[in-house]
Design an enzyme around this catalytic site. Structure first.
Site, PDB file in Angstrom:
ATOM      1  N   ASP A  76      34.275  42.282  41.252  1.00 58.18           N
ATOM      2  CA  ASP A  76      35.322  42.976  40.495  1.00 58.18           C
ATOM      3  C   ASP A  76      35.459  42.390  39.089  1.00 58.18           C
ATOM      4  O   ASP A  76      36.249  42.887  38.285  1.00 58.18           O
ATOM      5  CB  ASP A  76      36.654  43.012  41.259  1.00 58.18           C
ATOM      6  CG  ASP A  76      37.197  41.641  41.584  1.00 58.18           C
ATOM      7  OD1 ASP A  76      36.539  40.630  41.260  1.00 58.18           O
ATOM      8  OD2 ASP A  76      38.301  41.570  42.166  1.00 58.18           O
ATOM      9  N   SER A  77      34.644  41.377  38.780  1.00 55.16           N
ATOM     10  CA  SER A  77      34.532  40.917  37.385  1.00 55.16           C
ATOM     11  C   SER A  77      34.077  42.067  36.488  1.00 55.16           C
ATOM     12  O   SER A  77      34.178  41.981  35.262  1.00 55.16           O
ATOM     13  CB  SER A  77      33.548  39.745  37.286  1.00 55.16           C
ATOM     14  OG  SER A  77      32.324  40.074  37.914  1.00 55.16           O
ATOM     15  N   ASP A 113      32.787  43.487  46.301  1.00 53.16           N
ATOM     16  CA  ASP A 113      34.169  42.981  46.353  1.00 53.16           C
ATOM     17  C   ASP A 113      35.165  44.046  46.800  1.00 53.16           C
ATOM     18  O   ASP A 113      35.121  45.186  46.317  1.00 53.16           O
ATOM     19  CB  ASP A 113      34.611  42.541  44.942  1.00 53.16           C
ATOM     20  CG  ASP A 113      34.345  41.078  44.679  1.00 53.16           C
ATOM     21  OD1 ASP A 113      34.127  40.317  45.638  1.00 53.16           O
ATOM     22  OD2 ASP A 113      34.357  40.691  43.486  1.00 53.16           O
ATOM     23  N   LYS A 119      33.316  41.239  50.365  1.00 53.96           N
ATOM     24  CA  LYS A 119      33.930  39.951  50.039  1.00 53.96           C
ATOM     25  C   LYS A 119      35.385  40.196  49.665  1.00 53.96           C
ATOM     26  O   LYS A 119      35.697  41.225  49.039  1.00 53.96           O
ATOM     27  CB  LYS A 119      33.166  39.325  48.865  1.00 53.96           C
ATOM     28  CG  LYS A 119      33.812  38.112  48.242  1.00 53.96           C
ATOM     29  CD  LYS A 119      32.857  37.385  47.317  1.00 53.96           C
ATOM     30  CE  LYS A 119      32.934  37.765  45.854  1.00 53.96           C
ATOM     31  NZ  LYS A 119      34.254  37.584  45.220  1.00 53.96           N
ATOM     32  N   GLU A 141      39.135  37.771  48.502  1.00 57.57           N
ATOM     33  CA  GLU A 141      39.581  36.456  48.042  1.00 57.57           C
ATOM     34  C   GLU A 141      40.662  35.877  48.950  1.00 57.57           C
ATOM     35  O   GLU A 141      41.647  36.553  49.236  1.00 57.57           O
ATOM     36  CB  GLU A 141      40.130  36.570  46.610  1.00 57.57           C
ATOM     37  CG  GLU A 141      39.078  36.994  45.610  1.00 57.57           C
ATOM     38  CD  GLU A 141      39.621  37.063  44.189  1.00 57.57           C
ATOM     39  OE1 GLU A 141      40.781  36.656  43.937  1.00 57.57           O
ATOM     40  OE2 GLU A 141      38.865  37.532  43.318  1.00 57.57           O
ATOM     41  N   GLU A 199      34.865  28.932  44.038  1.00 61.51           N
ATOM     42  CA  GLU A 199      35.022  29.134  42.597  1.00 61.51           C
ATOM     43  C   GLU A 199      35.947  28.083  41.992  1.00 61.51           C
ATOM     44  O   GLU A 199      37.082  27.888  42.447  1.00 61.51           O
ATOM     45  CB  GLU A 199      35.574  30.548  42.306  1.00 61.51           C
ATOM     46  CG  GLU A 199      35.785  30.774  40.809  1.00 61.51           C
ATOM     47  CD  GLU A 199      35.816  32.213  40.365  1.00 61.51           C
ATOM     48  OE1 GLU A 199      35.767  33.116  41.214  1.00 61.51           O
ATOM     49  OE2 GLU A 199      35.881  32.433  39.136  1.00 61.51           O
TER      50      GLU A 199
HETATM   51  O1  KIV Z   1      33.831  39.208  40.724  1.00 59.73           O
HETATM   52  C1  KIV Z   1      32.959  38.335  40.599  1.00 59.73           C
HETATM   53  O2  KIV Z   1      32.031  38.426  39.792  1.00 59.73           O
HETATM   54  C2  KIV Z   1      33.062  37.173  41.455  1.00 59.73           C
HETATM   55  C3  KIV Z   1      32.239  35.990  41.078  1.00 59.73           C
HETATM   56  C4  KIV Z   1      32.818  35.314  39.895  1.00 59.73           C
HETATM   57  C5  KIV Z   1      32.057  35.060  42.208  1.00 59.73           C
HETATM   58  O3  KIV Z   1      33.787  37.165  42.390  1.00 59.73           O
END
Ligand code: KIV
Length: 270
Positions: free
Chosen positions: A61-62, A100, A128, A130, A197
Site C-alpha cells: 500500500d506504499s 497488502d 499481508k 499490519e 519494519e
Molecule cells: O507497503 C509497502 O510497501 C510495505 C513495505 C514497506 C514492507 O509494506
C-alpha cells in the site's frame, strides 16, 4: 543475509534457486540464501523484477505515496489494491505476489477474510496486514480459510497518524518484548513469513532466531532472513523522499529528466 544482489544473480542463472512458489519460503530460513522482495504496482515493473529473479513481489500500500501521490498509506482503498494487484499478476509469471490489505479493510476477522479472498481472486498468492498479537484473530481467520499470509510488525505505516510519525520500534526492553510476542503470535496464527519494519537491528536478530518462519527486514539491519525495499527507492524514481536506509542503485528520476530534455530539444530545436 544473501541480499538483493545475490537474488538478481540467481535470476540470471548464476547459481542457486530463486523462489517460484510460497511453499519454498520455509527453506529460506537462515543459513539459506537471503529472501529478496521488492514492491511492484504495475505490469512492466512486475515483469522486469520477475525476469530479474526477485523472490517475492509485494503490491504494497506504499503505492499510495509513490504512485498515487497521497501523503501516507491511510487513504489507499481496496479498489486501489485490487486494480494494482491485477496489473502485477499479469506481469509476474514466476515470483509469488503478496498483496497488502489496506487501512480499515481488516477491522474484524470476517471482514479480513472477505477482503483477503477478493485480493486472492485478483491474483495474489498471499496477503499481508499490519500488526501482531492485536491482529491474531484476523490472521487465524485468514489462514484458517486457506489463504497464505505474510505478517508485518514493527513500525506500522497505517498507524502513522495515531503515532504522530514513523518511529523506530524495539528501543526499550518492553518494546522489544512486545515485538517478540507479536512475532510469536503471527507464527502461531499460521503466517508463512513476516516483515520487520524499522525494528532495532538487535531485536530483529532476536526475532529471526526465535521464529521458525523467514523474517524479511526493511530498515531493521542485516540480520533478518531477507530484505524488502520499495522499488522506487532502489531505482531512484521517487526523488522527493527516500528513507535513509534505502540505497539507490540507479537514478531513474535523473535519467527521466535527461531523456525528456533531449526530447524537448529535438522538438523545439533548442
Ligand atoms: O507497503 C509497502 O510497501 C510495505 C513495505 C514497506 C514492507 O509494506
Amino acid at each position: 543475509m544473501g541480499g538483493i544482489a545475490v537474488a538478481v544473480g540467481m535470476g540470471l542463472g548464476l547459481g542457486g534457486g530463486m523462489l517460484s512458489s510460497l511453499s519454498e519460503l520455509s527453506e529460506r530460513k537462515k543459513p539459506g540464501p537471503g529472501v529478496a522482495m521488492l514492491t511492484a504496482y504495475d505490469y512492466p515493473t512486475a515483469r522486469l523484477l520477475d525476469e530479474a529473479g526477485v523472490d517475492l513481489l509485494l503490491v504494497g500500500d506504499s503505492l499510495g505515496m509513490v504512485v498515487l501521490g497521497l501523503p501516507d498509506t491511510v487513504g489507499v482503498s481496496m479498489a486501489d489494491m485490487l486494480h494494482h494487484a491485477r496489473a502485477v499478476r499479469r506481469g509476474a509469471k514466476r515470483a509469488p505476489v503478496v498483496v497488502d490489505l489496506p487501512y480499515h479493510s481488516y477491522l474484524m476477522p470476517g471482514q479480513a477474510v472477505h477482503n483477503a479472498r477478493r485480493l486472492m481472486a485478483a491474483g495474489a498468492d498471499a496477503v499481508k496486514l499490519e500488526g501482531g498479537e492485536a491482529m491474531a484473530d484476523q490472521v487465524r481467520a485468514i489462514t484458517g480459510a486457506g489463504i497464505p499470509f505474510v505478517g508485518h510488525i514493527g513500525m506500522l505505516p497505517q498507524q502513522v497518524r495515531e503515532e504522530g510519525g514513523y518511529k523506530k520500534k524495539g528501543r526499550t526492553a518492553d518494546g522489544a518484548e512486545q515485538l517478540l510476542a507479536d512475532a510469536r503470535a503471527l507464527e502461531a496464527a499460521g503466517a508463512c513469513a513476516m516483515i520487520l519494519e524499522s525494528v532495532m537491528p538487535e531485536v530483529a536478530v532476536r526475532i529471526t532466531r526465535e521464529v521458525g518462519i523467514p523474517t524479511i527486514g526493511i530498515g531493521s539491519g542485516t540480520g533478518t532472513d531477507g530484505q524488502v525495499l520499495v522499488t522506487h527507492d532502489l531505482l531512484g524514481s521517487f526523488p522527493w523522499f527516500r528513507p535513509p536506509f534505502a540505497k539507490a542503485e540507479a537514478d531513474l528520476a535523473g535519467e527521466t529528466t535527461r531523456a525528456v530534455g533531449a526530447f524537448l530539444e529535438a522538438v523545439r530545436g533548442f
